[in-house]
Design a protein around this motif. Structure first.
Motif, PDB file in Angstrom:
ATOM      1  N   UNK A   1      -5.751  -9.191   2.531  1.00 57.30           N
ATOM      2  CA  UNK A   1      -6.665  -9.348   3.667  1.00 57.30           C
ATOM      3  C   UNK A   1      -7.725 -10.409   3.363  1.00 57.30           C
ATOM      4  N   UNK A   2      -7.928 -11.337   4.286  1.00 61.69           N
ATOM      5  CA  UNK A   2      -8.876 -12.427   4.075  1.00 61.69           C
ATOM      6  C   UNK A   2     -10.303 -11.916   3.913  1.00 61.69           C
ATOM      7  N   UNK A   3     -10.654 -10.821   4.601  1.00 66.73           N
ATOM      8  CA  UNK A   3     -12.017 -10.303   4.510  1.00 66.73           C
ATOM      9  C   UNK A   3     -12.200  -9.385   3.313  1.00 66.73           C
ATOM     10  N   UNK A   4     -11.187  -9.313   2.441  1.00 69.96           N
ATOM     11  CA  UNK A   4     -11.276  -8.453   1.256  1.00 69.96           C
ATOM     12  C   UNK A   4     -11.045  -9.256  -0.016  1.00 69.96           C
ATOM     13  N   UNK A   5     -11.241 -10.577   0.013  1.00 67.45           N
ATOM     14  CA  UNK A   5     -11.007 -11.390  -1.166  1.00 67.45           C
ATOM     15  C   UNK A   5     -12.048 -11.130  -2.248  1.00 67.45           C
ATOM     16  N   UNK A   6     -13.297 -10.862  -1.861  1.00 72.27           N
ATOM     17  CA  UNK A   6     -14.350 -10.545  -2.829  1.00 72.27           C
ATOM     18  C   UNK A   6     -14.136  -9.121  -3.329  1.00 72.27           C
TER      19      UNK A   6
ATOM     20  N   UNK B   1       0.836  -1.195   0.000  1.00 72.92           N
ATOM     21  CA  UNK B   1       0.000   0.000   0.000  1.00 72.92           C
ATOM     22  C   UNK B   1       0.875   1.251   0.000  1.00 72.92           C
ATOM     23  N   UNK B   2       0.277   2.353  -0.440  1.00 72.06           N
ATOM     24  CA  UNK B   2       1.004   3.617  -0.455  1.00 72.06           C
ATOM     25  C   UNK B   2       0.974   4.268  -1.821  1.00 72.06           C
ATOM     26  N   UNK B   3       1.785   5.267  -2.016  1.00 74.41           N
ATOM     27  CA  UNK B   3       1.836   6.003  -3.275  1.00 74.41           C
ATOM     28  C   UNK B   3       2.748   5.267  -4.256  1.00 74.41           C
ATOM     29  N   UNK B   4       2.199   5.007  -5.446  1.00 71.17           N
ATOM     30  CA  UNK B   4       2.996   4.364  -6.493  1.00 71.17           C
ATOM     31  C   UNK B   4       2.656   5.013  -7.825  1.00 71.17           C
ATOM     32  N   UNK B   5       3.669   5.570  -8.453  1.00 73.36           N
ATOM     33  CA  UNK B   5       3.490   6.246  -9.739  1.00 73.36           C
ATOM     34  C   UNK B   5       2.366   7.278  -9.665  1.00 73.36           C
ATOM     35  N   UNK B   6       2.325   7.986  -8.557  1.00 78.19           N
ATOM     36  CA  UNK B   6       1.338   9.030  -8.363  1.00 78.19           C
ATOM     37  C   UNK B   6      -0.041   8.542  -7.980  1.00 78.19           C
ATOM     38  N   UNK B   7      -0.208   7.229  -7.804  1.00 76.32           N
ATOM     39  CA  UNK B   7      -1.507   6.647  -7.477  1.00 76.32           C
ATOM     40  C   UNK B   7      -1.483   6.105  -6.050  1.00 76.32           C
ATOM     41  N   UNK B   8      -2.567   6.342  -5.306  1.00 77.14           N
ATOM     42  CA  UNK B   8      -2.662   5.857  -3.922  1.00 77.14           C
ATOM     43  C   UNK B   8      -3.248   4.462  -3.934  1.00 77.14           C
ATOM     44  N   UNK B   9      -2.431   3.458  -3.593  1.00 76.27           N
ATOM     45  CA  UNK B   9      -2.853   2.066  -3.545  1.00 76.27           C
ATOM     46  C   UNK B   9      -3.305   1.741  -2.127  1.00 76.27           C
ATOM     47  N   UNK B  10      -4.494   1.176  -1.981  1.00 73.32           N
ATOM     48  CA  UNK B  10      -5.013   0.877  -0.651  1.00 73.32           C
ATOM     49  C   UNK B  10      -6.076  -0.206  -0.703  1.00 73.32           C
ATOM     50  N   UNK B  11      -6.385  -0.736   0.463  1.00 73.07           N
ATOM     51  CA  UNK B  11      -7.507  -1.657   0.625  1.00 73.07           C
ATOM     52  C   UNK B  11      -8.600  -0.932   1.384  1.00 73.07           C
ATOM     53  N   UNK B  12      -9.674  -0.520   0.718  1.00 72.82           N
ATOM     54  CA  UNK B  12     -10.720   0.240   1.410  1.00 72.82           C
ATOM     55  C   UNK B  12     -11.431  -0.570   2.483  1.00 72.82           C
ATOM     56  N   UNK B  13     -11.338  -1.905   2.417  1.00 75.55           N
ATOM     57  CA  UNK B  13     -11.944  -2.745   3.449  1.00 75.55           C
ATOM     58  C   UNK B  13     -11.185  -2.608   4.759  1.00 75.55           C
ATOM     59  N   UNK B  14      -9.861  -2.528   4.672  1.00 77.16           N
ATOM     60  CA  UNK B  14      -9.032  -2.525   5.869  1.00 77.16           C
ATOM     61  C   UNK B  14      -8.497  -1.144   6.246  1.00 77.16           C
ATOM     62  N   UNK B  15      -8.550  -0.197   5.327  1.00 76.68           N
ATOM     63  CA  UNK B  15      -7.908   1.105   5.545  1.00 76.68           C
ATOM     64  C   UNK B  15      -8.902   2.228   5.267  1.00 76.68           C
ATOM     65  N   UNK B  16      -9.637   2.671   6.302  1.00 76.28           N
ATOM     66  CA  UNK B  16     -10.667   3.712   6.099  1.00 76.28           C
ATOM     67  C   UNK B  16     -10.061   5.108   5.956  1.00 76.28           C
ATOM     68  N   UNK B  17      -9.638   5.439   4.762  1.00 75.89           N
ATOM     69  CA  UNK B  17      -9.057   6.749   4.493  1.00 75.89           C
ATOM     70  C   UNK B  17     -10.137   7.718   4.004  1.00 75.89           C
ATOM     71  N   UNK B  18      -9.861   9.026   4.067  1.00 76.18           N
ATOM     72  CA  UNK B  18     -10.806  10.029   3.545  1.00 76.18           C
ATOM     73  C   UNK B  18     -10.809  10.019   2.015  1.00 76.18           C
ATOM     74  N   UNK B  19     -11.512   9.068   1.434  1.00 79.04           N
ATOM     75  CA  UNK B  19     -11.446   8.846  -0.006  1.00 79.04           C
ATOM     76  C   UNK B  19     -11.984  10.034  -0.804  1.00 79.04           C
ATOM     77  N   UNK B  20     -13.058  10.639  -0.313  1.00 78.88           N
ATOM     78  CA  UNK B  20     -13.635  11.764  -1.056  1.00 78.88           C
ATOM     79  C   UNK B  20     -12.675  12.951  -1.069  1.00 78.88           C
TER      80      UNK B  20
END
Length: 255
Positions: free
Chosen positions: A140-145, A105-124
């Motif tokens: 994350x096991x609870x984010x496979x779907x 996770x993190x910034x890669x090529x100017x894009x923020x990579x994250x798991x919204x299931x596990x990481x509640x960031x201020x997306x808006x």
């Protein structure tokens, strides 16, 4: 080609296959109800009423009520791609995932990579600042779907920080492809590679992060493609194609 462990029909990328009665995630023709796959590409989209007359030689698959979308792309917590083996790909295809981006996770090529299931960031707020988002499970096991990524970003967490279903879907599909240097419109438009998923019949809708815009979003003039209503779960993948070849199939679900 048939994926190991399935009873899928023998279909190669060179076969002409016509899906009819479907809902198509297409920005080119959101009202299309038929898709022709030929030569590993989306060769035609349009109304079912004219599809068979235009393409009489194609093998027709009646998938009435099913949704066709591009495949999801997962972001995985590995730097060397070791987790992306044949077993992972087969399991991922059964969930509608057709690609993987190794890395943390993190910034890669100017894009923020994250798991919204596990990481509640201020997306808006991030979106408003122009930060491109790329979603995935990050192991994350609870984010496979993959639909859980869309649900978490568009329906979970702080209501003031939710983004639209469409923005969440694109962050779960097109964004990953762009990290892989694969240009893609994020929709099944004419001439796009036929890497797609046929989802089981479901209730489909257009949901905005702002309830004030929902009335316009569902108006045909908005040209906004439909997505599943995720309030009561999510559809399962009945068939997954990669460049026109079947890599996952639920036996007996489709002709």
């Amino acid at each position: 080609m048939t994926a190991p462990g399935t009873d899928a029909p023998s279909t190669s990328a060179q076969d002409d296959v016509l899906f009819t009665g479907v809902v198509v995630y297409s920005t080119q023709d959101p009202e299309a109800s038929a898709v022709l796959v030929s030569g590993g590409m989306v060769a035609w989209i349009g109304p079912t009423e004219t599809a068979e007359g235009l393409h009489p030689g194609a093998r027709r698959i009646d998938a009435t009520g099913c949704l066709l979308t591009p495949g999801f792309v997962d972001c995985l917590p590995t730097a060397d791609g070791a987790a992306v083996d044949d077993a992972w790909r087969a399991s991922a295809a059964s969930r509608g995932i057709t690609g993987a981006v190794p890395g943390s996770a993190g910034i890669r090529e100017g894009m923020r990579v994250l798991s919204p299931v596990a990481e509640p960031l201020p997306l808006k707020d991030l979106s408003a600042q122009g930060v491109p988002l790329a979603f995935g499970s990050l192991g994350a096991e609870d984010a496979l779907d993959p639909w859980s990524w869309v649900r978490a970003a568009a329906h979970g967490g702080d209501p003031a920080q939710r983004i639209s279903d469409r923005a969440a879907f694109l962050a779960s599909t097109r964004a990953g492809l762009r990290l892989l240097d694969v240009p893609h419109p994020g929709a099944l438009n004419l001439g796009v590679e036929a890497t797609l998923v046929v989802w089981e019949p479901w209730d489909f809708t257009v949901h905005s992060s702002d309830i004030r815009t929902n009335a316009w979003s569902v108006d045909p003039r908005s040209r906004t493609p439909m997505l599943p209503d995720l309030t009561e779960g999510a559809p399962r993948a009945l068939r997954t194609l990669v460049r026109g070849e079947i890599v996952h199939d639920v036996p007996g679900a489709l002709g």
